[in-house]
Design a protein around this motif. Sequence first.
Motif, PDB file in Angstrom:
ATOM      1  N   ASP A  72       0.860  -1.171   0.000  1.00 41.21           N
ATOM      2  CA  ASP A  72       0.000   0.000   0.000  1.00 41.21           C
ATOM      3  C   ASP A  72       0.904   1.231   0.000  1.00 41.21           C
ATOM      4  OD1 ASP A  72      -2.375   1.429   0.116  1.00 41.21           O
ATOM      5  OD2 ASP A  72      -2.412   1.454   2.301  1.00 41.21           O
ATOM      6  N   CYS A  73       0.465   2.325  -0.589  1.00 43.33           N
ATOM      7  CA  CYS A  73       1.278   3.542  -0.671  1.00 43.33           C
ATOM      8  C   CYS A  73       0.511   4.716  -0.071  1.00 43.33           C
ATOM      9  CB  CYS A  73       1.631   3.851  -2.118  1.00 43.33           C
ATOM     10  SG  CYS A  73       2.568   2.539  -2.923  1.00 43.33           S
ATOM     11  N   LYS A  74       1.201   5.508   0.745  1.00 44.89           N
ATOM     12  CA  LYS A  74       0.583   6.654   1.415  1.00 44.89           C
ATOM     13  C   LYS A  74       1.524   7.846   1.373  1.00 44.89           C
ATOM     14  CE  LYS A  74      -2.871   4.318   3.432  1.00 44.89           C
ATOM     15  NZ  LYS A  74      -4.204   4.404   2.954  1.00 44.89           N
ATOM     16  N   VAL A  75       0.936   9.040   1.292  1.00 43.35           N
ATOM     17  CA  VAL A  75       1.687  10.288   1.404  1.00 43.35           C
ATOM     18  C   VAL A  75       0.966  11.143   2.440  1.00 43.35           C
ATOM     19  CG1 VAL A  75       2.488  12.370   0.214  1.00 43.35           C
ATOM     20  CG2 VAL A  75       2.411  10.191  -1.013  1.00 43.35           C
ATOM     21  N   ILE A  76       1.714  11.580   3.438  1.00 40.61           N
ATOM     22  CA  ILE A  76       1.164  12.445   4.476  1.00 40.61           C
ATOM     23  C   ILE A  76       2.099  13.643   4.632  1.00 40.61           C
ATOM     24  CG2 ILE A  76      -0.047  10.577   5.675  1.00 40.61           C
ATOM     25  CD1 ILE A  76       2.215  10.513   7.733  1.00 40.61           C
ATOM     26  N   SER A  77       1.708  14.602   5.463  1.00 40.77           N
ATOM     27  CA  SER A  77       2.574  15.763   5.666  1.00 40.77           C
ATOM     28  C   SER A  77       2.866  15.952   7.147  1.00 40.77           C
ATOM     29  CB  SER A  77       1.931  17.020   5.077  1.00 40.77           C
ATOM     30  OG  SER A  77       0.722  17.307   5.730  1.00 40.77           O
ATOM     31  N   GLY A  78       3.956  16.650   7.408  1.00 39.99           N
ATOM     32  CA  GLY A  78       4.380  16.921   8.780  1.00 39.99           C
ATOM     33  C   GLY A  78       5.873  16.725   8.920  1.00 39.99           C
ATOM     34  N   LYS A  79       6.327  16.591  10.137  1.00 39.69           N
ATOM     35  CA  LYS A  79       7.740  16.339  10.423  1.00 39.69           C
ATOM     36  C   LYS A  79       7.975  14.840  10.340  1.00 39.69           C
ATOM     37  CE  LYS A  79       9.037  20.465  12.267  1.00 39.69           C
ATOM     38  NZ  LYS A  79       9.764  21.266  11.344  1.00 39.69           N
ATOM     39  N   PRO A  80       8.837  14.380   9.425  1.00 37.70           N
ATOM     40  CA  PRO A  80       9.018  12.949   9.211  1.00 37.70           C
ATOM     41  C   PRO A  80       9.341  12.149  10.472  1.00 37.70           C
ATOM     42  CG  PRO A  80      10.075  14.155   7.458  1.00 37.70           C
ATOM     43  CD  PRO A  80       9.631  15.173   8.470  1.00 37.70           C
ATOM     44  N   GLY A  81      10.258  12.622  11.310  1.00 34.69           N
ATOM     45  CA  GLY A  81      10.642  11.878  12.498  1.00 34.69           C
ATOM     46  C   GLY A  81       9.501  11.663  13.480  1.00 34.69           C
ATOM     47  N   VAL A  82       8.510  12.535  13.430  1.00 44.11           N
ATOM     48  CA  VAL A  82       7.332  12.435  14.306  1.00 44.11           C
ATOM     49  C   VAL A  82       6.218  11.654  13.613  1.00 44.11           C
ATOM     50  CG1 VAL A  82       5.518  13.761  15.469  1.00 44.11           C
ATOM     51  CG2 VAL A  82       7.887  14.600  15.494  1.00 44.11           C
ATOM     52  N   GLN A  83       5.923  12.019  12.367  1.00 39.54           N
ATOM     53  CA  GLN A  83       4.784  11.431  11.664  1.00 39.54           C
ATOM     54  C   GLN A  83       4.971   9.955  11.315  1.00 39.54           C
ATOM     55  OE1 GLN A  83       1.794  12.803  11.330  1.00 39.54           O
ATOM     56  NE2 GLN A  83       2.640  14.484  12.517  1.00 39.54           N
ATOM     57  N   ILE A  84       6.203   9.538  11.052  1.00 42.19           N
ATOM     58  CA  ILE A  84       6.448   8.122  10.733  1.00 42.19           C
ATOM     59  C   ILE A  84       6.049   7.252  11.916  1.00 42.19           C
ATOM     60  CG2 ILE A  84       8.253   6.393  10.306  1.00 42.19           C
ATOM     61  CD1 ILE A  84       9.676   8.637   8.626  1.00 42.19           C
ATOM     62  N   THR A  85       6.488   7.621  13.108  1.00 39.53           N
ATOM     63  CA  THR A  85       6.180   6.799  14.284  1.00 39.53           C
ATOM     64  C   THR A  85       4.706   6.903  14.670  1.00 39.53           C
ATOM     65  OG1 THR A  85       6.978   8.584  15.743  1.00 39.53           O
ATOM     66  CG2 THR A  85       8.539   6.837  15.183  1.00 39.53           C
ATOM     67  N   LYS A  86       4.109   8.067  14.479  1.00 36.75           N
ATOM     68  CA  LYS A  86       2.677   8.220  14.768  1.00 36.75           C
ATOM     69  C   LYS A  86       1.865   7.350  13.807  1.00 36.75           C
ATOM     70  CE  LYS A  86      -0.988  11.722  15.091  1.00 36.75           C
ATOM     71  NZ  LYS A  86      -1.986  10.795  14.633  1.00 36.75           N
ATOM     72  N   PHE A  87       2.198   7.402  12.517  1.00 40.58           N
ATOM     73  CA  PHE A  87       1.513   6.581  11.522  1.00 40.58           C
ATOM     74  C   PHE A  87       1.656   5.099  11.874  1.00 40.58           C
ATOM     75  CE2 PHE A  87       1.213   4.026   7.733  1.00 40.58           C
ATOM     76  CZ  PHE A  87       0.140   4.563   7.046  1.00 40.58           C
ATOM     77  N   ALA A  88       2.880   4.688  12.216  1.00 39.73           N
ATOM     78  CA  ALA A  88       3.142   3.277  12.543  1.00 39.73           C
ATOM     79  C   ALA A  88       2.279   2.817  13.714  1.00 39.73           C
ATOM     80  CB  ALA A  88       4.622   3.074  12.859  1.00 39.73           C
TER      81      ALA A  88
END
Length: 135
Positions: free
Chosen positions: A78-94
Motif C-alpha cells: 500500500d502507498c501513502k503520502v502524508i505531511s508533517g515532520k518525518p521523524g514524528v509522523q512516521i512513528t505516529k503513523f506506525a
Amino acid sequence: MHKKILIPVALDHAPLVARKIEAARHMLAPGGTITLLTVLEQIGGFVAEFVTVKPENHLSAKVLEKLNEAAAGAPDIDCKVISGKPGVQITKFAKDAGVDLIIVGSHSPGQEDYHLGSTASRVVRRAHCAVYVLR
C-alpha cells in the motif's frame, strides 16, 4: 515474521526503496502487508506567503505516483503520502496503523559510520515497535 511493515521513503533516498522492499519481503509473514510512506514537510509560514499554489497537493500526487511505481502493482503493498515532520509522523503513523516493523534507511558506511541520519535516529528513539536500519 511481521504482519505489518512500514517503509518510510525519503524523496532523496529513492534508490533504496527496492532494497527496503526486498528486506521487507524476507521478514513479512504470510498474508502480511507492506506500506510505503512518504512524509512531506510543510512549507514554513514565512515562505508560504510568497507561494501562490499549494505545493503539497501537487507534490503529493507526484510522490504517490512514484511510490506506486516502486510497488510495481504488488497486491500486498500500500502507498501513502502524508505531511508533517518525518521523524514524528512516521512513528505516529506506525502506531496508529498497528505496524510491527519499520524499515528505515541510513547513511552509507564511511565517514559517518557512527551516525544515523536525523530522521532514522528520531524513528529509532520514538518507535513503539521494532526498527530495522538498512544501510
